[in-house]
Design a protein around this motif. Structure first.
Motif, mmCIF file in Angstrom:
data_model
loop_
_atom_site.group_PDB
_atom_site.id
_atom_site.type_symbol
_atom_site.label_atom_id
_atom_site.label_comp_id
_atom_site.label_asym_id
_atom_site.label_seq_id
_atom_site.Cartn_x
_atom_site.Cartn_y
_atom_site.Cartn_z
ATOM 1 N N ALA A 109 -3.204 12.020 -6.901
ATOM 2 C CA ALA A 109 -4.086 12.571 -5.657
ATOM 3 C C ALA A 109 -5.480 12.663 -6.246
ATOM 4 C CB ALA A 109 -3.746 14.030 -5.364
ATOM 5 N N TYR A 110 -5.534 12.700 -7.550
ATOM 6 C CA TYR A 110 -7.187 12.897 -8.018
ATOM 7 C C TYR A 110 -7.492 11.328 -8.413
ATOM 8 C CZ TYR A 110 -7.024 17.974 -7.865
ATOM 9 O OH TYR A 110 -7.118 19.303 -7.489
ATOM 10 N N THR A 111 -6.623 10.608 -8.926
ATOM 11 C CA THR A 111 -6.889 9.341 -9.291
ATOM 12 C C THR A 111 -7.078 8.322 -8.152
ATOM 13 O OG1 THR A 111 -4.656 8.677 -9.806
ATOM 14 C CG2 THR A 111 -6.142 9.507 -11.420
ATOM 15 N N SER A 112 -6.405 8.409 -7.103
ATOM 16 C CA SER A 112 -6.348 7.502 -6.085
ATOM 17 C C SER A 112 -6.761 7.909 -4.758
ATOM 18 C CB SER A 112 -4.713 6.902 -6.098
ATOM 19 O OG SER A 112 -4.579 6.090 -7.390
ATOM 20 N N TYR A 121 0.714 -1.255 0.011
ATOM 21 C CA TYR A 121 0.006 -0.001 -0.132
ATOM 22 C C TYR A 121 0.860 1.259 -0.125
ATOM 23 C CZ TYR A 121 -3.246 3.716 1.452
ATOM 24 O OH TYR A 121 -3.793 4.812 1.700
ATOM 25 N N PHE A 122 0.471 2.105 -0.798
ATOM 26 C CA PHE A 122 1.347 3.532 -0.994
ATOM 27 C C PHE A 122 0.500 4.442 -0.340
ATOM 28 C CE2 PHE A 122 3.792 6.668 -3.610
ATOM 29 C CZ PHE A 122 5.021 6.004 -3.414
ATOM 30 N N SER A 123 1.036 5.066 0.763
ATOM 31 C CA SER A 123 0.266 5.816 1.602
ATOM 32 C C SER A 123 0.469 7.395 0.959
ATOM 33 C CB SER A 123 0.640 5.896 2.929
ATOM 34 O OG SER A 123 1.859 6.329 3.284
ATOM 35 N N ALA A 124 -0.267 8.318 1.432
ATOM 36 C CA ALA A 124 -0.518 9.723 0.757
ATOM 37 C C ALA A 124 0.632 10.452 0.797
ATOM 38 C CB ALA A 124 -1.714 10.427 1.753
ATOM 39 N N PRO A 125 1.674 10.391 1.749
ATOM 40 C CA PRO A 125 2.911 11.246 1.815
ATOM 41 C C PRO A 125 3.913 10.947 0.755
ATOM 42 C CG PRO A 125 2.562 10.606 4.017
ATOM 43 C CD PRO A 125 1.321 9.653 3.130
ATOM 44 N N ARG A 126 3.519 9.632 0.312
ATOM 45 C CA ARG A 126 4.890 8.991 -0.418
ATOM 46 C C ARG A 126 4.881 9.550 -2.030
ATOM 47 N NH1 ARG A 126 7.338 5.121 2.554
ATOM 48 N NH2 ARG A 126 6.077 4.087 4.155
ATOM 49 N N SER A 127 6.012 9.607 -2.639
ATOM 50 C CA SER A 127 6.033 9.900 -3.824
ATOM 51 C C SER A 127 6.742 8.933 -4.854
ATOM 52 C CB SER A 127 6.780 11.258 -4.122
ATOM 53 O OG SER A 127 6.777 11.724 -5.617
ATOM 54 N N ARG A 128 6.615 8.693 -6.153
ATOM 55 C CA ARG A 128 7.211 7.498 -6.528
ATOM 56 C C ARG A 128 8.561 7.750 -7.127
ATOM 57 N NH1 ARG A 128 3.191 3.577 -6.850
ATOM 58 N NH2 ARG A 128 0.914 4.137 -6.214
ATOM 59 N N GLY A 129 9.065 8.715 -6.947
ATOM 60 C CA GLY A 129 10.333 9.054 -7.559
ATOM 61 C C GLY A 129 11.433 7.878 -7.290
ATOM 62 N N ILE A 130 11.661 7.494 -5.962
ATOM 63 C CA ILE A 130 12.568 6.669 -5.757
ATOM 64 C C ILE A 130 12.226 5.256 -6.298
ATOM 65 C CG2 ILE A 130 11.597 6.066 -3.332
ATOM 66 C CD1 ILE A 130 15.243 6.577 -4.351
ATOM 67 N N LEU A 183 -6.630 16.551 -4.443
ATOM 68 C CA LEU A 183 -5.110 17.162 -3.994
ATOM 69 C C LEU A 183 -5.759 17.440 -2.444
ATOM 70 C CD1 LEU A 183 -2.378 18.065 -4.216
ATOM 71 C CD2 LEU A 183 -3.112 20.118 -5.095
ATOM 72 N N ALA A 184 -6.729 18.077 -1.965
ATOM 73 C CA ALA A 184 -6.853 18.573 -0.468
ATOM 74 C C ALA A 184 -6.811 17.383 -0.028
ATOM 75 C CB ALA A 184 -8.167 19.374 -0.714
ATOM 76 N N ARG A 185 -7.666 16.353 -0.131
ATOM 77 C CA ARG A 185 -7.698 15.101 0.685
ATOM 78 C C ARG A 185 -6.422 14.385 0.698
ATOM 79 N NH1 ARG A 185 -13.199 11.551 -0.569
ATOM 80 N NH2 ARG A 185 -11.896 10.346 1.124
ATOM 81 N N ARG A 186 -5.494 14.400 -0.303
ATOM 82 C CA ARG A 186 -4.379 13.737 -0.069
ATOM 83 C C ARG A 186 -3.371 14.436 0.861
ATOM 84 N NH1 ARG A 186 -0.206 11.086 -4.624
ATOM 85 N NH2 ARG A 186 1.176 9.902 -3.342
ATOM 86 N N LEU A 187 -3.343 15.819 0.624
ATOM 87 C CA LEU A 187 -2.645 16.633 1.461
ATOM 88 C C LEU A 187 -3.106 16.421 3.161
ATOM 89 C CD1 LEU A 187 -2.474 19.942 -0.446
ATOM 90 C CD2 LEU A 187 -0.323 18.193 0.209
ATOM 91 N N SER A 188 -4.418 16.303 3.175
ATOM 92 C CA SER A 188 -4.953 16.317 4.680
ATOM 93 C C SER A 188 -4.512 14.840 5.148
ATOM 94 C CB SER A 188 -6.337 16.403 4.476
ATOM 95 O OG SER A 188 -6.781 16.033 5.787
ATOM 96 N N ALA A 189 -4.608 13.815 4.353
ATOM 97 C CA ALA A 189 -4.274 12.417 4.761
ATOM 98 C C ALA A 189 -2.664 12.353 4.984
ATOM 99 C CB ALA A 189 -4.508 11.361 3.858
ATOM 100 N N ALA A 190 -1.855 13.031 4.191
ATOM 101 C CA ALA A 190 -0.547 12.962 4.452
ATOM 102 C C ALA A 190 0.051 13.635 5.868
ATOM 103 C CB ALA A 190 0.344 14.053 3.359
ATOM 104 N N SER A 191 -1.005 14.813 6.025
ATOM 105 C CA SER A 191 -0.535 15.510 7.380
ATOM 106 C C SER A 191 -1.043 14.852 8.372
ATOM 107 C CB SER A 191 -1.408 16.780 7.208
ATOM 108 O OG SER A 191 -1.385 17.444 8.684
ATOM 109 N N ALA A 192 -2.226 14.074 8.329
ATOM 110 C CA ALA A 192 -2.505 13.010 9.427
ATOM 111 C C ALA A 192 -1.611 11.888 9.702
ATOM 112 C CB ALA A 192 -4.017 12.454 9.354
ATOM 113 N N ILE A 193 -0.990 11.526 8.560
ATOM 114 C CA ILE A 193 -0.116 10.543 9.067
ATOM 115 C C ILE A 193 1.310 10.843 9.507
ATOM 116 C CG2 ILE A 193 1.429 8.867 7.409
ATOM 117 C CD1 ILE A 193 -0.815 8.195 5.643
#
Length: 498
Positions: free
Chosen positions: A234-237, A73-82, A241-251
């Motif tokens: 953020a929009y597809t999964s 599972y790929f949580s909200a704060p993560r980015s796929r660059g690495i 964007l607002a919900r992903r930022l909020s989820a990332a902040s919560a994590i």
């Protein structure tokens, strides 16, 4: 005075700032920077063993592109660059040793290229020292060959700021413009929010020249190119964007006013993640360099101001400060790797300050004394970094070996691919076992109990529980097995030998 690669500086003798034509300096810088980068790569391979297993976050990133395990599972704060950076190896090989060697070589090459950008702004000795200071930190050595994004944000920051200065001084330097774009894109590709904090001083400086918007446009284009995938995802999964930022902040415990300076201080003893960050600070010998860092950076800035070459030193210092702000004042926990971009940028003014200390005395005896004191200080610093690195490698290797032993025990009890794990440490242990993982609670929650039971139907499924803890209600009637230091509750499908 211009800051470009052909600029000269009056009164810069002994400061490590260019005082004559830059081309000879560039030629002299190449071997030194190459030696620093090569030593960095070699030190990773020798001191951080290539056979050390993958850590928790690494298993998440590598699983996204691995052809051998299901994606975690790929949580909200993560980015796929690495994940994309390791794909050339991880997509076809499950060899951790090969992956470590690949990353060690790549990180050394990246450090060399990022330092080369600065040849027109700082002398070869200062640049080589800056690279050595950054590369010899235990946190840099440990994470250079890890499948983690923070080192690469640091490299992107170093390259972006240096190329920004070059492009600002010489608009016809096409390589510098591409460097600004690529550096910003690399940072945003790895950690979008980190990239924004790093470039804040660059954006402010670009806005001071409204008639020349090109720098602003190139910076913005780099951020968009690197962070665009994160926004689209953020929009597809994640529901926007607002919900992903909020989820990332919560994590991350809720972004807000948090004083994490002491937490970062506690983590310097080798704690790769300090959450919750309790206990005493490490021995003062371990943390002394952290307090010396801002003092030496200020000294380097003063030297640059007096030499009338302030911007090439003040700007990386300002970007280091903005890069560090969220991890010192906005989150409630600490990890040493979070400050890697700040350390990379601060290494430049710090190196300049150290060079000034050993060259400022006018008498031979005074200079010899200064050289001796600085040499002793640096030797002690390297010794401390080695001790902490050895401790960190040992403790990390031990925890990853525990996961491997648990995976082996699960195999002997019938949990083999295709399979599914849930519960305590399920994410990394699933990677080592070759299983998928799913959680119904916590930061990696991705399903409900009903969905989990449906997903587990017809496949080997086990719930992992720490000693002294109770299994979830749906697994309490299942057979209990000891697997390493944990207990596993096996789905009846496993017990029937499927």
């Amino acid at each position: 005075m211009a800051d470009g690669p052909n600029a000269t500086t009056t009164g810069a003798a002994g400061t490590g700032l260019p005082a004559e034509a830059v081309r000879p300096r560039r030629a002299r810088a190449e071997p030194r920077l190459g030696a620093v980068a090569a030593a960095f790569t070699l030190a990773q391979l020798v001191l951080v063993r290539p056979d050390i297993g993958l850590g928790w976050d690494e298993t998440v990133y590598v699983s996204q592109v691995s052809g051998h395990v299901p994606a975690a599972y790929f949580s909200a704060p993560r980015s796929r660059g690495i994940s994309l950076l390791v794909a050339p190896v991880a997509s076809w090989s499950d060899s951790t040793v090969l992956l470590r060697i690949y990353l060690a070589v790549l990180s050394g090459l990246a450090l060399y290229l990022a330092l080369r950008v600065w040849r027109g702004h700082l002398g070869p000795g200062v640049l080589a020292l800056a690279g050595a200071l950054f590369a010899s930190l235990w946190v840099t050595l440990f994470y250079g060959s890890e499948a983690m994004p923070n080192y690469w944000v640091a490299i992107g920051a170093l390259a972006c700021v240096g190329c920004f200065l070059r492009a600002r001084a010489n608009p016809r330097d096409r390589a510098a413009w591409w460097g600004v774009f690529a550096g910003a894109a690399l940072m945003a590709w790895m950690r979008p929010m980190d990239a924004v904090y790093v470039v804040l001083p660059l954006l402010a400086l670009a806005l001071r020249r409204p008639r020349r918007p090109r720098l602003l446009a190139v910076l913005a284009a780099g951020l968009v190119a690197g962070g665009g995938e994160w926004v689209i995802e953020a929009y597809t999964s994640y529901g926007g964007l607002a919900r992903r930022l909020s989820a990332a902040s919560a994590i991350q415990g809720g972004l807000g006013r948090h004083l994490a300076v002491v937490d970062q201080l506690r983590s310097l003893g080798g704690r790769t993640l300090c959450r919750p960050c309790t206990g005493a600070a490490p021995n003062p010998a371990v943390t002394l360099w952290w307090f010396a860092l801002p003092l030496l950076a200020v000294l380097g800035a003063v030297v640059a101001v007096r030499a009338r070459r302030a911007l090439p030193v003040l700007l990386p210092g300002a970007c280091a400060a903005t890069a560090a702000i969220p991890y010192l004042f906005l989150i409630g926990y600490a990890a040493p790797r979070f400050l890697l971009p700040a350390y990379a940028l601060l290494a430049l003014p710090v190196a300049l300050g150290l060079v000034h200390l050993v060259t400022a005395p006018s008498h031979r005896a005074g200079r010899a004394l200064a050289v001796g004191l600085v040499a002793v200080g640096l030797a002690g610093h390297l010794a401390v970094q080695y001790v902490v690195l050895e401790h960190t490698v040992h403790s990390s290797a031990a925890s990853r070996a525990d996961w491997a032993r648990t995976a082996a025990a699960l195999h002997t009890r019938g949990v083999r691919p295709p399979c599914l794990l849930s519960g305590y440490d399920a994410v990394p242990i699933a990677f080592y076992t070759g299983c998928g993982s799913a959680q119904t609670a916590g930061h990696d929650a991705s399903t409900t109990v009903a969905e989990l039971k449906r997903a587990a139907h017809g496949t080997a499924f086990a719930v992992l529980v720490r000693p002294g803890s109770r299994p979830p209600a749906y697994a309490r009637t299942w057979a209990e097995q000891r697997v390493g230091a944990l207990r596993a509750y096996m789905d009846p499908v496993v017990r029937q030998g499927r």
